[in-house]
Design a protein around this motif. Structure first.
Motif, PDB file in Angstrom:
ATOM      1  N   GLN A   1       0.676  -1.199  -0.008  1.00  0.00           N
ATOM      2  CA  GLN A   1      -0.097   0.107   0.096  1.00  0.00           C
ATOM      3  C   GLN A   1       0.888   1.346  -0.068  1.00  0.00           C
ATOM      4  O   GLN A   1       1.596   1.527   0.823  1.00  0.00           O
ATOM      5  N   CYS A   2       0.709   2.046  -1.060  1.00  0.00           N
ATOM      6  CA  CYS A   2       1.604   3.227  -1.210  1.00  0.00           C
ATOM      7  C   CYS A   2       0.644   4.333  -0.400  1.00  0.00           C
ATOM      8  O   CYS A   2      -0.129   4.127  -0.017  1.00  0.00           O
ATOM      9  N   THR A   3       1.103   5.679  -1.020  1.00  0.00           N
ATOM     10  CA  THR A   3       0.076   6.803  -0.395  1.00  0.00           C
ATOM     11  C   THR A   3      -1.203   6.611  -0.844  1.00  0.00           C
ATOM     12  O   THR A   3      -2.390   6.786  -0.023  1.00  0.00           O
ATOM     13  N   TYR A   4      -1.525   6.411  -2.176  1.00  0.00           N
ATOM     14  CA  TYR A   4      -2.880   6.333  -2.804  1.00  0.00           C
ATOM     15  C   TYR A   4      -3.300   5.104  -3.327  1.00  0.00           C
ATOM     16  O   TYR A   4      -4.240   4.617  -3.409  1.00  0.00           O
ATOM     17  N   GLU A   6      -2.570   0.763  -4.172  1.00  0.00           N
ATOM     18  CA  GLU A   6      -2.127  -0.377  -3.808  1.00  0.00           C
ATOM     19  C   GLU A   6      -1.359  -1.170  -4.905  1.00  0.00           C
ATOM     20  O   GLU A   6      -2.062  -1.423  -6.287  1.00  0.00           O
ATOM     21  N   ILE A   7      -0.218  -1.616  -5.010  1.00  0.00           N
ATOM     22  CA  ILE A   7       0.421  -2.167  -6.153  1.00  0.00           C
ATOM     23  C   ILE A   7       0.890  -3.397  -5.620  1.00  0.00           C
ATOM     24  O   ILE A   7       0.984  -3.761  -4.393  1.00  0.00           O
ATOM     25  N   GLU A   8       1.395  -4.239  -6.570  1.00  0.00           N
ATOM     26  CA  GLU A   8       1.937  -5.637  -6.373  1.00  0.00           C
ATOM     27  C   GLU A   8       3.231  -5.613  -5.613  1.00  0.00           C
ATOM     28  O   GLU A   8       3.952  -4.715  -5.383  1.00  0.00           O
ATOM     29  N   GLN A   9       3.388  -6.416  -4.421  1.00  0.00           N
ATOM     30  CA  GLN A   9       4.242  -6.617  -3.827  1.00  0.00           C
ATOM     31  C   GLN A   9       5.501  -7.182  -4.160  1.00  0.00           C
ATOM     32  O   GLN A   9       5.363  -8.289  -5.211  1.00  0.00           O
ATOM     33  N   ALA A  10       6.734  -6.806  -3.807  1.00  0.00           N
ATOM     34  CA  ALA A  10       7.760  -7.512  -4.464  1.00  0.00           C
ATOM     35  C   ALA A  10       8.180  -8.715  -3.695  1.00  0.00           C
ATOM     36  O   ALA A  10       7.745  -9.081  -2.550  1.00  0.00           O
ATOM     37  N   GLU A  83       5.927   4.104 -15.678  1.00  0.00           N
ATOM     38  CA  GLU A  83       4.966   3.766 -17.056  1.00  0.00           C
ATOM     39  C   GLU A  83       3.739   2.886 -16.675  1.00  0.00           C
ATOM     40  O   GLU A  83       2.772   3.082 -17.385  1.00  0.00           O
ATOM     41  N   ARG A  84       3.972   2.135 -15.745  1.00  0.00           N
ATOM     42  CA  ARG A  84       2.706   1.094 -15.585  1.00  0.00           C
ATOM     43  C   ARG A  84       1.438   2.006 -14.768  1.00  0.00           C
ATOM     44  O   ARG A  84       0.340   1.708 -15.315  1.00  0.00           O
ATOM     45  N   TYR A  85       1.849   2.626 -13.806  1.00  0.00           N
ATOM     46  CA  TYR A  85       0.959   3.315 -12.763  1.00  0.00           C
ATOM     47  C   TYR A  85       0.790   4.730 -13.019  1.00  0.00           C
ATOM     48  O   TYR A  85      -0.380   5.326 -12.757  1.00  0.00           O
ATOM     49  N   GLY A  86       1.756   5.365 -13.690  1.00  0.00           N
ATOM     50  CA  GLY A  86       1.674   6.793 -13.779  1.00  0.00           C
ATOM     51  C   GLY A  86       1.868   7.674 -12.572  1.00  0.00           C
ATOM     52  O   GLY A  86       2.113   6.883 -11.461  1.00  0.00           O
ATOM     53  N   GLN A  87       2.189   8.838 -12.606  1.00  0.00           N
ATOM     54  CA  GLN A  87       2.346   9.861 -11.213  1.00  0.00           C
ATOM     55  C   GLN A  87       1.272  10.677 -11.252  1.00  0.00           C
ATOM     56  O   GLN A  87       0.709  11.325 -11.913  1.00  0.00           O
ATOM     57  N   GLY A  88       0.934  10.950  -9.901  1.00  0.00           N
ATOM     58  CA  GLY A  88      -0.394  11.936  -9.782  1.00  0.00           C
ATOM     59  C   GLY A  88      -0.940  12.061  -8.332  1.00  0.00           C
ATOM     60  O   GLY A  88      -0.631  11.032  -7.758  1.00  0.00           O
ATOM     61  N   GLY A  89      -1.749  12.897  -8.155  1.00  0.00           N
ATOM     62  CA  GLY A  89      -2.364  13.047  -6.669  1.00  0.00           C
ATOM     63  C   GLY A  89      -1.549  14.175  -5.924  1.00  0.00           C
ATOM     64  O   GLY A  89      -0.672  14.638  -6.315  1.00  0.00           O
TER      65      GLY A  89
END
Length: 395
Positions: A1-4, A6-10, A83-89
């Protein structure tokens, strides 16, 4: 879980030390157990800003550190996730969104990079130089890759700075596969001649914030030039404290929130040493040494409190405020007020803090020179003990 998001865990992540705004998951700068350092700055480009919540540049700093065992790997991690998720917020703990794109400094024991982004597009430049030190600090991140092993550490070549603007021109080492096609499709580049990332993707009419950043960037570059060939960790601390250049910000409602200098020896038998202020305004703060070792003693004095009903996590966000200051921050803030009200006592306190910092620097120089061999438990307690010593001077 990042700031905004949730991405796949390493499958595996590395131990990290982070300097970050207390309300978010990511970090403005930090290091990992492999001697990788990353710091970021905000930029505004021709690519539209994404107010939709995505990854923050500060999330990418932490993800790069957690998943990259070298500066190059960290760069690849950041580029792929961008590239996959972009940046924003929003990047600020306020109801009115404050959004920007990001540039990054990355360094390890052997090389250093600048990575600059515009939306999901990016360009990277490998910094020429044989050795590495990185000193990202709030509004004036600096990265010179060249360190010798005789105390005090000295630098020969390969300095670089960033400051709230695109700075990679034609010297591009790696780039997004569709970068130039994007520029052509938008009419920003006709495909003729050499391609300059900064010239093509920078805004034609810069915001006032970026105009001010140009002067800061030039000043940082000049300070590096003046010290070329004999840059030490102390030199970087002095540069990060320079208010005349605007690198150390203390005006218009902004203040440099935290600063970091890292010494990354090429010799793998020597430890990397990371100096953090953990307090705002480096001109009136103490750089305290941190070394990755087993059994690190936690330093709760520099961990901000958590809140069950955190306004940063409730939708809509940032509708109320909470006091996120950690204990060292509170005491340091009181000391700043003293320095401003009673100049004589303030100068005495500042000199005491400089003496404390000098002790830490001398100890780390001796460690890197191999003239002392502290026990692992001493290094495990090092940062905690330095924070405790600083706090005693504030009581």
């Amino acid at each position: 879980q990042c700031t905004y998001l949730e991405i796949e865990q390493a499958e595996r992540t590395h131990a990290v030390v982070l300097s970050c705004p207390a309300w978010l998951w990511g970090a403005e700068m930090g290091a990992n157990e492999h001697g990788v350092c990353v710091g970021n700055e905000g930029v505004w480009t021709r690519e539209p800003l994404g107010e939709d919540e995505a990854l923050l540049g500060m999330d990418l700093v932490r993800l790069g550190l957690e998943r990259g065992s070298s500066a190059r790997e960290a760069l690849e991690v950041i580029a792929a996730l961008l590239e996959r998720y972009g940046q924003g917020g929003s990047c600020k703990e306020e109801p009115v969104p404050f959004v920007y794109h990001n540039t990054f400094l990355l360094a390890d024991r052997t090389e250093a990079w600048v990575l600059e982004t515009a939306g999901r597009y990016w360009a990277a430049q490998r910094i020429q130089g044989e050795r590495a030190l990185v000193a990202p600090g709030g509004w004036g991140a600096l990265s010179p890759p060249s360190l010798t092993h005789t105390p005090p550490p000295a630098f020969a070549e390969g300095s670089r700075n960033i400051s709230n603007q695109l700075s990679i021109g034609r010297e591009i080492t790696a780039e997004h596969a569709g970068l130039r096609q994007r520029a052509c499709s938008q009419g920003w580049w006709n495909g003729d001649g050499e391609f300059s990332f900064a010239e093509v993707f920078s805004l034609t009419h810069q915001p006032a914030r970026m105009e001010a950043a140009k002067a800061r960037y030039r000043a940082g570059k000049e300070l590096l030039r003046q010290h070329a060939g004999h840059i030490t960790a102390e030199t970087f601390m002095a540069i990060l404290r320079d208010k005349a250049s605007g690198i150390c910000v203390d005006s218009e409602g902004f203040r440099t929130a935290g600063s970091m200098v890292s010494v990354l020896p090429r010799d793998p038998t020597l430890p990397c040493v990371h100096f953090f202020t953990a307090t705002p305004d480096p001109s009136r703060s103490v750089f305290k040494p941190f070394v990755f070792v087993a059994g690190l003693k936690p330093a709760p004095q520099v961990r901000s409190p958590t809140f069950r009903d955190d306004p940063a996590k409730k939708i809509p966000r940032f509708q109320s405020t909470v006091d996120r200051r950690h204990e060292l921050y509170r005491r340091h803030q009181a000391a700043l007020e003293l320095m401003e009200k009673d100049q004589e006592r303030g100068q005495k306190l500042l000199q005491t803090l400089r003496d404390l910092e000098k002790q830490g620097l001398e100890g780390m120089n001796a460690l890197l020179a191999g003239t002392v061999a502290p026990r692992p438990e001493e290094l495990a307690d090092l940062f905690f003990d330095c924070v405790e010593a600083e706090m005693k001077f504030y009581t």
